[in-house]
Design an enzyme around this catalytic site. Structure first.
Site, PDB file in Angstrom:
ATOM      1  N   HIS A   1      20.566 -97.134 -42.925  1.00 12.50           N
ATOM      2  CA  HIS A   1      20.609 -97.257 -44.381  1.00 12.50           C
ATOM      3  C   HIS A   1      19.609 -98.275 -44.928  1.00 12.50           C
ATOM      4  CE1 HIS A   1      24.216 -94.741 -45.118  1.00 12.50           C
ATOM      5  NE2 HIS A   1      24.488 -95.064 -43.868  1.00 12.50           N
TER       6      HIS A   1
ATOM      7  N   ASP B   1      13.793-102.528 -49.908  1.00 11.36           N
ATOM      8  CA  ASP B   1      15.108-101.894 -49.901  1.00 11.36           C
ATOM      9  C   ASP B   1      14.985-100.507 -49.294  1.00 11.36           C
ATOM     10  OD1 ASP B   1      17.816-101.425 -50.405  1.00 11.36           O
ATOM     11  OD2 ASP B   1      17.711-102.330 -52.392  1.00 11.36           O
TER      12      ASP B   1
END
Length: 460
Positions: A162, A369
């Protein structure tokens, strides 16, 4: 005759829910929870997760109606500290995000990481049958695929990352690089948000192991391990309901009224040095400094979810952000008006969507991110096709959300300019951009992500 659907067993360090003290239920924050809870609610199965000693980002809620079972791993004392604060968050988290100078390999307890991964593997095996799908999540559990494989050779095992995966020159810093790669190659399918991340992983395997990498996958002990790029999304149907809920609309109107009908800039982040919150505050201060009238026209609402504040780097960051907010408000506040409204807590999803619907601009400006689902949620919340998303070019979401105003968050002056552009954008351009954003967010539904990944896993 229809084939019986395999049970899905999700394994992650953090779960969506846990019960504490009888009737008290706690829901955790974070993108992983946002993505996986609706998948298990729809499909059913089991969620294996740890019981954290402290969970700063949780919210107490009524007892949830869960369509899946919960199984917990209880890590104690030094084992949990070495696994979670040590290897996972002092080494793997910064390194995989490309923050090499902050890693603390010397202080990390590799033995704790190994033993904790073994406990997760054992719990996953106990919660699953031989034909079930075991879907392991993220950097905390990179050894679990291999550990499960040693006990159940024919298992269907997946792992999804993730967060970003770095190139070999960065990953190679790790003293346990071979062990981690070997552990991951116990899976059948390795998932990443972006092709860039998947390619980096394959390059790491080529450089640091002897296993052949082919166009079809990675040849590993008589199996072919596939890598797939599947960008995660949000639960669109649920988000659409929140976007049109009249009560939430009233809450949004109240927020705007409380802000004195100033234009609202919104930031929603977990406390973390990858999120670029100090840089964002500096950019907002630049807006106030350059335009004296800005302090009466604009307000920044920064929601910051507590996280890992027992880790020194996070406690230091919290103090820095507190100081910056105080300095900005002390310098630019006027009687009855402060420029920065700082909410240091987790908000319920309804409260969060009220803020999304109230905000003229969303600032999603991480330094790095893997994806960032706040960007998706903001667009989903804007059924009125209003609002502007200012998005870091270093967030995985920037590769898909083409209607955003992209910025380099390290360039504070440029971010200030992007804020001003977003706040003064003409209505027709705002609508055009938001339509493009919403179209892509609807396409990247979380169930599409899960169905696509699970289909790949079942096809192995």
């Amino acid at each position: 005759m229809a084939t019986k659907r395999r049970k899905l067993v999700v394994v992650s360090n953090r779960g969506a829910y846990r019960r504490e003290g009888g009737k008290r239920w706690v829901r955790s924050a974070g993108g992983l929870v946002t993505a996986l809870h609706p998948v298990l609610q729809k499909r059913g199965g089991v969620w294996v997760s740890s019981r954290p000693a402290r969970d700063f980002g949780s919210v107490t809620i009524p007892a949830p109606k869960l369509a899946y079972e919960l199984a917990h791993v209880s890590l104690k004392g030094s084992e949990r500290s070495g696994f979670y604060e040590g290897v996972s968050n002092a080494v793997l988290w910064p390194l995989l995000h490309g923050f090499e100078p902050t890693i603390q390999v010397g202080d990390a307890s590799w033995s704790s990481y190994v033993s904790a991964n073994q406990e997760f593997a054992d719990t996953a095996l106990a919660a699953s049958g031989s034909s079930d799908l075991i879907w392991i999540q993220d950097y905390h559990l990179m050894l679990v695929p291999g550990l499960v494989r040693t006990k159940r050779a024919k298992a269907r095992i997946g792992w999804f990352c993730h967060i970003p995966w770095p190139p070999p020159d960065t990953f190679g810093i790790l003293p346990w690089r071979e062990e981690l790669l070997e552990g991951l190659l116990g899976a059948d399918v390795l998932g990443f948000h972006l092709p860039e991340y998947a390619n980096h992983f394959r390059q790491c395997v080529e450089r640091f192991t002897v296993h052949p990498v082919t166009p079809d996958g990675i040849e590993y002990r008589g199996r072919t391990v596939r890598t797939v790029a599947e960008p995660v999304g949000i639960p669109v149907q649920e988000s659409q309901a929140l976007a049109t809920d009249p009560e939430i609309g009233e809450q949004a109107a109240q927020i705007r009224q409380l802000m004195g009908n100033r234009q609202i800039i919104l930031g929603v982040d977990r406390l973390d040095y990858t999120k670029g919150i100090p840089e964002r505050l500096a950019a907002f201060e630049g807006l106030l400094r350059k335009d004296r009238g800005a302090r009466t026209r604009y307000a920044l609402v920064q929601v910051m979810v507590p996280s890992r504040t027992d880790v020194k780097a996070y406690a230091d960051l919290k103090r820095e952000i507190d100081r910056m907010v105080g300095d900005i408000n002390g310098r630019y506040a006027e009687t009855g008006r402060v420029p920065v409204h700082y909410l240091y807590r987790n908000l319920s999803r309804r409260a969060l969507f009220a803020h999304y619907r109230a905000a003229d601009v969303a600032l999603v400006t991480p330094l790095r991110d893997g994806m960032n689902l706040v960007a998706h949620e903001y667009a989903a919340a804007r059924a009125d096709e209003n609002g502007v998303l200012v998005l870091s070019e270093f967030a995985g979401a920037s590769k898909h959300l083409k209607g955003a105003v992209l910025v380099n968050p390290y360039d504070v002056e440029s971010t200030t300019g992007a804020m001003h552009r977003a706040l003064t954008m003409k209505p027709n351009e705002r609508q055009k951009r938001m339509r493009a954003l919403r179209s892509e967010v609807m396409r990247l539904d979380v169930h599409r992500w899960a169905d696509s990944y699970i289909a790949a896993l079942e096809d192995t």
